[in-house]
Design a protein around this motif. Sequence first.
Motif, PDB file in Angstrom:
ATOM      1  N   ARG A  78       0.849  -1.186   0.000  1.00  0.00           N
ATOM      2  CA  ARG A  78       0.000   0.000   0.000  1.00  0.00           C
ATOM      3  C   ARG A  78       0.891   1.244   0.000  1.00  0.00           C
ATOM      4  N   ASP A  79       0.243   2.409  -0.194  1.00  0.00           N
ATOM      5  CA  ASP A  79       0.957   3.674  -0.104  1.00  0.00           C
ATOM      6  C   ASP A  79       1.132   4.054   1.364  1.00  0.00           C
ATOM      7  N   GLY A  80       2.169   4.845   1.603  1.00  0.00           N
ATOM      8  CA  GLY A  80       2.435   5.342   2.946  1.00  0.00           C
ATOM      9  C   GLY A  80       3.095   6.699   2.888  1.00  0.00           C
ATOM     10  N   PRO A  81       3.500   7.240   4.032  1.00  0.00           N
ATOM     11  CA  PRO A  81       4.101   8.574   4.063  1.00  0.00           C
ATOM     12  C   PRO A  81       5.359   8.700   3.211  1.00  0.00           C
ATOM     13  N   LEU A  82       6.066   7.587   2.997  1.00  0.00           N
ATOM     14  CA  LEU A  82       7.291   7.611   2.197  1.00  0.00           C
ATOM     15  C   LEU A  82       7.126   6.847   0.886  1.00  0.00           C
ATOM     16  N   GLY A  83       5.884   6.707   0.444  1.00  0.00           N
ATOM     17  CA  GLY A  83       5.623   6.065  -0.832  1.00  0.00           C
ATOM     18  C   GLY A  83       5.153   4.631  -0.693  1.00  0.00           C
ATOM     19  N   HIS A  84       5.016   3.972  -1.842  1.00  0.00           N
ATOM     20  CA  HIS A  84       4.518   2.600  -1.887  1.00  0.00           C
ATOM     21  C   HIS A  84       5.494   1.679  -1.161  1.00  0.00           C
ATOM     22  N   GLY A  85       4.944   0.695  -0.479  1.00  0.00           N
ATOM     23  CA  GLY A  85       5.803  -0.231   0.238  1.00  0.00           C
ATOM     24  C   GLY A  85       5.042  -1.383   0.850  1.00  0.00           C
ATOM     25  N   MET A  86       5.768  -2.175   1.621  1.00  0.00           N
ATOM     26  CA  MET A  86       5.198  -3.326   2.305  1.00  0.00           C
ATOM     27  C   MET A  86       4.722  -2.920   3.693  1.00  0.00           C
ATOM     28  N   VAL A  87       3.549  -3.450   4.062  1.00  0.00           N
ATOM     29  CA  VAL A  87       3.020  -3.240   5.406  1.00  0.00           C
ATOM     30  C   VAL A  87       2.701  -4.606   5.999  1.00  0.00           C
ATOM     31  N   GLN A  88       3.050  -4.776   7.267  1.00  0.00           N
ATOM     32  CA  GLN A  88       2.840  -6.057   7.942  1.00  0.00           C
ATOM     33  C   GLN A  88       2.296  -5.803   9.339  1.00  0.00           C
ATOM     34  N   LEU A  89       1.354  -6.631   9.756  1.00  0.00           N
ATOM     35  CA  LEU A  89       0.818  -6.485  11.106  1.00  0.00           C
ATOM     36  C   LEU A  89       1.919  -6.701  12.136  1.00  0.00           C
ATOM     37  N   TRP A  90       2.017  -5.798  13.084  1.00  0.00           N
ATOM     38  CA  TRP A  90       3.006  -5.909  14.147  1.00  0.00           C
ATOM     39  C   TRP A  90       2.667  -7.085  15.058  1.00  0.00           C
ATOM     40  N   GLN A  91       3.702  -7.822  15.476  1.00  0.00           N
ATOM     41  CA  GLN A  91       3.527  -8.979  16.353  1.00  0.00           C
ATOM     42  C   GLN A  91       4.261  -8.735  17.672  1.00  0.00           C
ATOM     43  N   GLU A  92       3.541  -8.866  18.775  1.00  0.00           N
ATOM     44  CA  GLU A  92       4.135  -8.665  20.094  1.00  0.00           C
ATOM     45  C   GLU A  92       4.653  -9.996  20.603  1.00  0.00           C
ATOM     46  N   GLN A  93       5.961 -10.212  20.493  1.00  0.00           N
ATOM     47  CA  GLN A  93       6.527 -11.495  20.883  1.00  0.00           C
ATOM     48  C   GLN A  93       6.754 -11.570  22.388  1.00  0.00           C
ATOM     49  N   ASP A  94       6.939 -12.788  22.860  1.00  0.00           N
ATOM     50  CA  ASP A  94       7.163 -13.041  24.280  1.00  0.00           C
ATOM     51  C   ASP A  94       8.636 -12.780  24.600  1.00  0.00           C
ATOM     52  N   PRO A  95       8.951 -11.790  25.442  1.00  0.00           N
ATOM     53  CA  PRO A  95      10.361 -11.490  25.735  1.00  0.00           C
ATOM     54  C   PRO A  95      11.061 -12.582  26.528  1.00  0.00           C
ATOM     55  N   ASP A  96      10.293 -13.514  27.084  1.00  0.00           N
ATOM     56  CA  ASP A  96      10.880 -14.573  27.898  1.00  0.00           C
ATOM     57  C   ASP A  96      11.140 -15.857  27.113  1.00  0.00           C
ATOM     58  N   GLN A  97      10.872 -15.847  25.802  1.00  0.00           N
ATOM     59  CA  GLN A  97      11.106 -17.027  24.980  1.00  0.00           C
ATOM     60  C   GLN A  97      12.110 -16.712  23.867  1.00  0.00           C
ATOM     61  N   ASN A  98      12.942 -17.686  23.559  1.00  0.00           N
ATOM     62  CA  ASN A  98      13.856 -17.608  22.429  1.00  0.00           C
ATOM     63  C   ASN A  98      13.806 -18.939  21.693  1.00  0.00           C
ATOM     64  N   ALA A  99      13.343 -18.915  20.450  1.00  0.00           N
ATOM     65  CA  ALA A  99      13.293 -20.147  19.668  1.00  0.00           C
ATOM     66  C   ALA A  99      14.667 -20.548  19.171  1.00  0.00           C
ATOM     67  N   VAL A 100      15.577 -19.570  19.060  1.00  0.00           N
ATOM     68  CA  VAL A 100      16.959 -19.806  18.633  1.00  0.00           C
ATOM     69  C   VAL A 100      17.867 -19.123  19.641  1.00  0.00           C
ATOM     70  N   ASN A 101      18.985 -19.770  19.983  1.00  0.00           N
ATOM     71  CA  ASN A 101      19.834 -19.194  21.014  1.00  0.00           C
ATOM     72  C   ASN A 101      21.280 -19.634  20.832  1.00  0.00           C
ATOM     73  N   LEU A 102      22.179 -18.908  21.478  1.00  0.00           N
ATOM     74  CA  LEU A 102      23.568 -19.324  21.643  1.00  0.00           C
ATOM     75  C   LEU A 102      23.736 -19.714  23.102  1.00  0.00           C
ATOM     76  N   ALA A 103      24.136 -20.946  23.340  1.00  0.00           N
ATOM     77  CA  ALA A 103      24.288 -21.445  24.699  1.00  0.00           C
ATOM     78  C   ALA A 103      25.736 -21.841  24.942  1.00  0.00           C
ATOM     79  N   ALA A 104      26.187 -21.674  26.188  1.00  0.00           N
ATOM     80  CA  ALA A 104      27.508 -22.170  26.554  1.00  0.00           C
ATOM     81  C   ALA A 104      27.555 -23.668  26.243  1.00  0.00           C
ATOM     82  N   THR A 105      28.588 -24.100  25.544  1.00  0.00           N
ATOM     83  CA  THR A 105      28.644 -25.475  25.057  1.00  0.00           C
ATOM     84  C   THR A 105      28.520 -26.494  26.184  1.00  0.00           C
ATOM     85  N   ASP A 106      29.024 -26.177  27.366  1.00  0.00           N
ATOM     86  CA  ASP A 106      28.933 -27.126  28.473  1.00  0.00           C
ATOM     87  C   ASP A 106      27.611 -27.023  29.228  1.00  0.00           C
TER      88      ASP A 106
END
Length: 255
Positions: A78-106
Amino acid sequence: MPAPNLVTAELTLTGRITTASNATFLGSIGGTAVVYKPIAGEHPLWDFPNGFLAHREVAAYLVSQVFGWNVVPHTWLRDGPLGHGMVQLWQEQDPDQNAVNLAATDHVPETGWKHIFEGRDENGRMVTLIHEDSPALRRMAVFDVVVNNADRKGDHILAMIDGRRHGVDHGLTFHSEDKLRTVLWGWLGDALSADELDGVDRVSAGLHGELGRNLADLLSAEEITSLAARCARLRLAGRFPAPSGEMSAVPWPLF
């Protein structure tokens, strides 16, 4: 299609996501929070010189819809203040979850997680890239293979409070050459489930109908042909593929 007011009502900018490589804004349409990426603010990579990233984002949403797995949040042009572009519904994610992570190997969890590779952090400590072993993330991995996602970073996976997992930032997708770069390699070589195969079949069939017609406005004919070929190869193999080619199999940075 989005509700008419989301296409025609005024889009007001409320902030900017400064960590994004392309111009990315937070906005509001009649009180509905959205992400807005104007085409004028795009900086395509050298290996994605053709077409608009916004079109690829919308194409990814359309394929997600045909899969039926709700991987990609509602996305439209759709059009917007800076011209045509992509718009996506904002998603409020859970700050206490991580589906991907870096963990200490041990201290890597023994169950519920897939181990991708080990390395050293900036302090020289051994760390392991891990992602959760969940049906929602498996579906996202299948989706990424089909759309040829070249940029599935850890932070492009939103962990929702109710257990859903949304994928965002799909501007680097649908290249006609193999460009799969993802952190979701945990099921490499595993057989696809019946549900996952059915999803691939729905996309293949859709390319001969409404999905194909809609994608023709967003992608090149070569890209759509390559999309169909990826579906056919994945269906024939019936397994998660291995990395191919000489380029990195993971995006950088990882998050």
